[in-house]
Scaffold this motif. Structure first.
Motif, PDB file in Angstrom:
ATOM      1  N   ASP A 216      45.743  37.627   5.919  1.00  0.00           N
ATOM      2  CA  ASP A 216      44.522  36.911   6.837  1.00  0.00           C
ATOM      3  C   ASP A 216      43.490  36.966   5.936  1.00  0.00           C
ATOM      4  OD1 ASP A 216      44.361  39.683   7.188  1.00  0.00           O
ATOM      5  OD2 ASP A 216      43.512  39.454   9.165  1.00  0.00           O
ATOM      6  N   PHE A 217      43.447  36.331   4.627  1.00  0.00           N
ATOM      7  CA  PHE A 217      42.289  36.466   3.911  1.00  0.00           C
ATOM      8  C   PHE A 217      41.285  35.410   4.307  1.00  0.00           C
ATOM      9  CE2 PHE A 217      45.066  38.069   0.534  1.00  0.00           C
ATOM     10  CZ  PHE A 217      44.754  39.241   0.511  1.00  0.00           C
ATOM     11  N   GLU A 218      40.031  35.859   4.396  1.00  0.00           N
ATOM     12  CA  GLU A 218      38.607  34.956   4.515  1.00  0.00           C
ATOM     13  C   GLU A 218      37.494  35.038   3.573  1.00  0.00           C
ATOM     14  OE1 GLU A 218      38.313  32.706   6.593  1.00  0.00           O
ATOM     15  OE2 GLU A 218      40.091  33.030   8.253  1.00  0.00           O
ATOM     16  N   VAL A 219      36.823  34.344   3.356  1.00  0.00           N
ATOM     17  CA  VAL A 219      35.622  34.311   2.683  1.00  0.00           C
ATOM     18  C   VAL A 219      34.398  35.245   3.135  1.00  0.00           C
ATOM     19  CG1 VAL A 219      33.666  33.227   1.076  1.00  0.00           C
ATOM     20  CG2 VAL A 219      36.337  32.260   1.218  1.00  0.00           C
TER      21      VAL A 219
ATOM     22  N   GLU B 214      34.983  25.899   6.606  1.00  0.00           N
ATOM     23  CA  GLU B 214      34.331  25.789   5.552  1.00  0.00           C
ATOM     24  C   GLU B 214      35.327  26.152   4.263  1.00  0.00           C
ATOM     25  OE1 GLU B 214      31.848  24.451   4.666  1.00  0.00           O
ATOM     26  OE2 GLU B 214      31.167  23.822   6.868  1.00  0.00           O
ATOM     27  N   ARG B 215      36.173  26.838   4.720  1.00  0.00           N
ATOM     28  CA  ARG B 215      37.217  27.581   3.665  1.00  0.00           C
ATOM     29  C   ARG B 215      38.659  27.050   4.271  1.00  0.00           C
ATOM     30  NH1 ARG B 215      41.410  29.670   4.221  1.00  0.00           N
ATOM     31  NH2 ARG B 215      40.799  31.367   5.127  1.00  0.00           N
ATOM     32  N   SER B 216      39.383  26.611   3.248  1.00  0.00           N
ATOM     33  CA  SER B 216      40.814  26.165   3.720  1.00  0.00           C
ATOM     34  C   SER B 216      41.880  26.386   2.557  1.00  0.00           C
ATOM     35  CB  SER B 216      40.724  24.619   3.999  1.00  0.00           C
ATOM     36  OG  SER B 216      40.355  23.695   3.040  1.00  0.00           O
ATOM     37  N   PHE B 217      42.913  26.744   3.086  1.00  0.00           N
ATOM     38  CA  PHE B 217      44.265  26.884   2.245  1.00  0.00           C
ATOM     39  C   PHE B 217      44.920  25.608   2.542  1.00  0.00           C
ATOM     40  CE2 PHE B 217      43.548  31.817   1.978  1.00  0.00           C
ATOM     41  CZ  PHE B 217      42.829  31.499   0.885  1.00  0.00           C
TER      42      PHE B 217
ATOM     43  N   CYS C  64      26.844  32.947  -8.854  1.00  0.00           N
ATOM     44  CA  CYS C  64      27.225  32.838  -7.564  1.00  0.00           C
ATOM     45  C   CYS C  64      28.505  33.696  -7.461  1.00  0.00           C
ATOM     46  CB  CYS C  64      27.753  31.394  -7.309  1.00  0.00           C
ATOM     47  SG  CYS C  64      26.225  30.211  -7.276  1.00  0.00           S
ATOM     48  N   THR C  65      28.469  34.461  -6.152  1.00  0.00           N
ATOM     49  CA  THR C  65      29.439  35.402  -5.930  1.00  0.00           C
ATOM     50  C   THR C  65      30.618  34.800  -4.802  1.00  0.00           C
ATOM     51  OG1 THR C  65      28.218  37.372  -6.737  1.00  0.00           O
ATOM     52  CG2 THR C  65      30.140  37.798  -5.220  1.00  0.00           C
ATOM     53  N   THR C  66      31.740  34.965  -4.766  1.00  0.00           N
ATOM     54  CA  THR C  66      32.839  34.698  -3.654  1.00  0.00           C
ATOM     55  C   THR C  66      33.476  35.929  -3.512  1.00  0.00           C
ATOM     56  OG1 THR C  66      32.669  32.408  -4.330  1.00  0.00           O
ATOM     57  CG2 THR C  66      34.456  33.122  -3.088  1.00  0.00           C
ATOM     58  N   LYS C  67      33.469  36.287  -2.155  1.00  0.00           N
ATOM     59  CA  LYS C  67      33.828  37.690  -1.915  1.00  0.00           C
ATOM     60  C   LYS C  67      35.353  37.201  -0.792  1.00  0.00           C
ATOM     61  CE  LYS C  67      30.272  41.021  -2.384  1.00  0.00           C
ATOM     62  NZ  LYS C  67      29.472  42.095  -1.760  1.00  0.00           N
ATOM     63  N   ILE C  68      36.277  37.504  -1.058  1.00  0.00           N
ATOM     64  CA  ILE C  68      37.392  37.113  -0.267  1.00  0.00           C
ATOM     65  C   ILE C  68      38.632  38.552  -0.050  1.00  0.00           C
ATOM     66  CG2 ILE C  68      38.965  36.417  -2.327  1.00  0.00           C
ATOM     67  CD1 ILE C  68      40.258  34.393  -0.163  1.00  0.00           C
ATOM     68  N   GLY C  69      38.868  38.711   1.308  1.00  0.00           N
ATOM     69  CA  GLY C  69      39.571  39.767   1.770  1.00  0.00           C
ATOM     70  C   GLY C  69      40.178  39.976   3.019  1.00  0.00           C
ATOM     71  N   SER C  70      40.951  40.736   3.644  1.00  0.00           N
ATOM     72  CA  SER C  70      41.533  40.659   4.765  1.00  0.00           C
ATOM     73  C   SER C  70      40.269  40.879   5.966  1.00  0.00           C
ATOM     74  CB  SER C  70      42.634  41.614   4.693  1.00  0.00           C
ATOM     75  OG  SER C  70      43.100  41.769   6.216  1.00  0.00           O
TER      76      SER C  70
ATOM     77  N   THR D  43      41.158  41.733   9.033  1.00  0.00           N
ATOM     78  CA  THR D  43      41.554  42.694  10.062  1.00  0.00           C
ATOM     79  C   THR D  43      42.383  43.633   9.583  1.00  0.00           C
ATOM     80  OG1 THR D  43      43.748  41.556  10.785  1.00  0.00           O
ATOM     81  CG2 THR D  43      41.669  40.935  11.847  1.00  0.00           C
ATOM     82  N   HIS D  44      43.043  43.621   8.286  1.00  0.00           N
ATOM     83  CA  HIS D  44      43.643  44.759   7.612  1.00  0.00           C
ATOM     84  C   HIS D  44      42.671  45.644   6.645  1.00  0.00           C
ATOM     85  CE1 HIS D  44      46.817  41.969   8.814  1.00  0.00           C
ATOM     86  NE2 HIS D  44      47.576  43.099   9.243  1.00  0.00           N
TER      87      HIS D  44
END
Length: 289
Positions: free
Chosen positions: A132-135, A145-148, A187-193, A195-196
Motif C-alpha cells: 500500500d504505497f503512497e507519496v 493526485e498519485r495514481s498507479f 524536488c523530493t518525492t517520498k514514497i512508502g507503505s 500502514t506497514h
C-alpha cells in the motif's frame, strides 16, 4: 459325499459372484472418480488458464505474503522517469514514468514440469496482494493526485512478483528564485507503505541503485527546466503515532532552469526586432514605434 460336493460347489459359486460384484463396484468407482478429473482437465482452454485457476483458487489478496506473520517482506523499488513537470506558482512537482516494484509471494510457486514448462504468467494486479504505497509528501489528496495504472503483474514460478505500473507522483516542491534566471531547485518525492512499518515491509532500491533512471526522459531538452542530477536513498523515520519505524524511498530531482527559454530565445527575438528597424524606410511611421 455327493451332497458335500454340491454344497462346496455352491459356496464357490456364491463366492465367485460376490467377488465379481465387488470387482464390478470397484471398476465403477474408479470410472466415476476418473471421469470428472478428465472432464475438469478438458474444461481448461489451455495450460495458462489451468495455472491461472490453480494459483487463485484459494488466494486471499488481503494477506501479506509471508509464511510467518512476524517475517519481514522485502520489496525492491525503482523508477524510470519518462517525463516531469514543475509548476513554480503552485509549488508542484510531477514525476511521471514507470515505477518498478518487486517482491516474493510463496503462494505463487509451482513446478513448470506440471504445466508444460510454463515459468511465468500474467495476472490482474487487483487479484493479488500489493504493498500500500503512497507519496508521503503528496500534493493534495493521495488517491487522486498519485495514481498507479492498472497494469498486469508478471509472476515467475519461484514466487517472484514484478509490477511496473505507469505512475504519476505529485509532490510539494517550493521554488527558490534567489539566483533567477540561473536558479535551480531540488524536488523530493517520498514514497512508502501507508500502514506497514519497517518490520513488516523492508524497502530497498533495485540493484542498490543510487539514482533515478532518466535514459528514456522525453522532455530532457525541451522543457523550461532540465534535470541536473538525481539521487535515491531509503529513509527510516519514527512518527508520533507509532513506536515502530517506517521506511520510505526518497527520490531527489535537482532541476535547473533552461537558459534557452528564459534568456536565449527572448534575447534573440529582441535582437531580430532591433535589426529589423534598419530595414524600414525612414519616412515610414512604423520606424517610430
Amino acid at each position: 459325499t455327493a451332497l458335500k460336493s454340491q454344497r462346496s460347489t455352491g459356496a464357490l459359486t456364491r463366492m465367485s459372484r460376490v467377488l465379481f460384484f465387488i470387482n464390478h463396484c470397484l471398476f465403477l468407482a474408479v470410472v466415476l472418480i476418473w471421469q470428472p478429473s478428465v472432464a475438469a482437465e478438458a474444461d481448461y482452454f489451455n495450460v495458462i488458464e489451468k495455472l491461472h485457476v490453480n494459483l487463485l483458487r484459494s488466494y486471499n489478496n488481503q494477506i501479506r505474503p509471508v509464511i510467518n506473520h512476524t517475517d519481514t517482506l522485502n520489496v525492491e523499488l525503482s523508477m524510470r522517469l519518462t517525463s516531469f513537470n514543475f509548476d513554480e506558482l503552485q509549488s508542484r512537482f510531477s514525476a511521471i514514468g514507470f515505477f518498478l516494484m518487486s517482491w516474493k509471494d510463496p503462494r505463487f510457486m509451482w513446478s513448470p514440469a506440471e504445466y508444460e514448462g510454463l515459468t511465468t504468467i500474467h495476472l490482474p494486479n487487483e487479484k493479488i496482494w500489493k504493498p500500500d504505497f503512497e507519496v508521503y509528501n503528496s500534493y493534495g489528496l493521495l488517491s487522486k493526485e498519485r495514481s498507479f495504472a492498472s497494469n498486469d503483474v508478471l509472476i515467475s514460478n519461484d514466487g517472484t512478483v514484478i509490477w511496473v505500473p505507469i505512475s504519476n507522483m505529485v509532490s510539494i516542491c517550493p521554488p527558490d528564485a534567489t539566483y533567477y534566471p540561473f536558479d535551480s531547485v531540488t524536488c523530493t518525492t517520498k514514497i512508502g507503505s501507508w500502514t506497514h512499518n519497517a518490520l513488516k515491509i523492508n524497502i530497498s532500491p533495485t540493484n542498490n541503485s543510487t539514482t533515478v533512471d532518466i535514459s528514456e526522459l522525453i522532455n530532457k531538452r525541451m522543457s523550461e527546466w532540465n534535470i541536473k542530477s538525481t539521487q535515491v536513498s531509503v529513509e527510516v523515520k519514527k512518527y508520533d503515532c507509532c513506536t515502530e519505524p517506517y521506511q520510505s524511498l526518497v527520490m531527489k530531482f535537482t532541476i535547473q532552469r533552461s537558459l534557452s527559454t528564459t534568456i536565449t530565445i527572448p534575447t534573440a527575438l529582441v535582437v531580430v526586432l532591433i535589426l529589423a528597424i534598419f530595414f524600414i524606410a525612414p519616412a515610414m511611421d512604423a520606424r517610430l514605434i
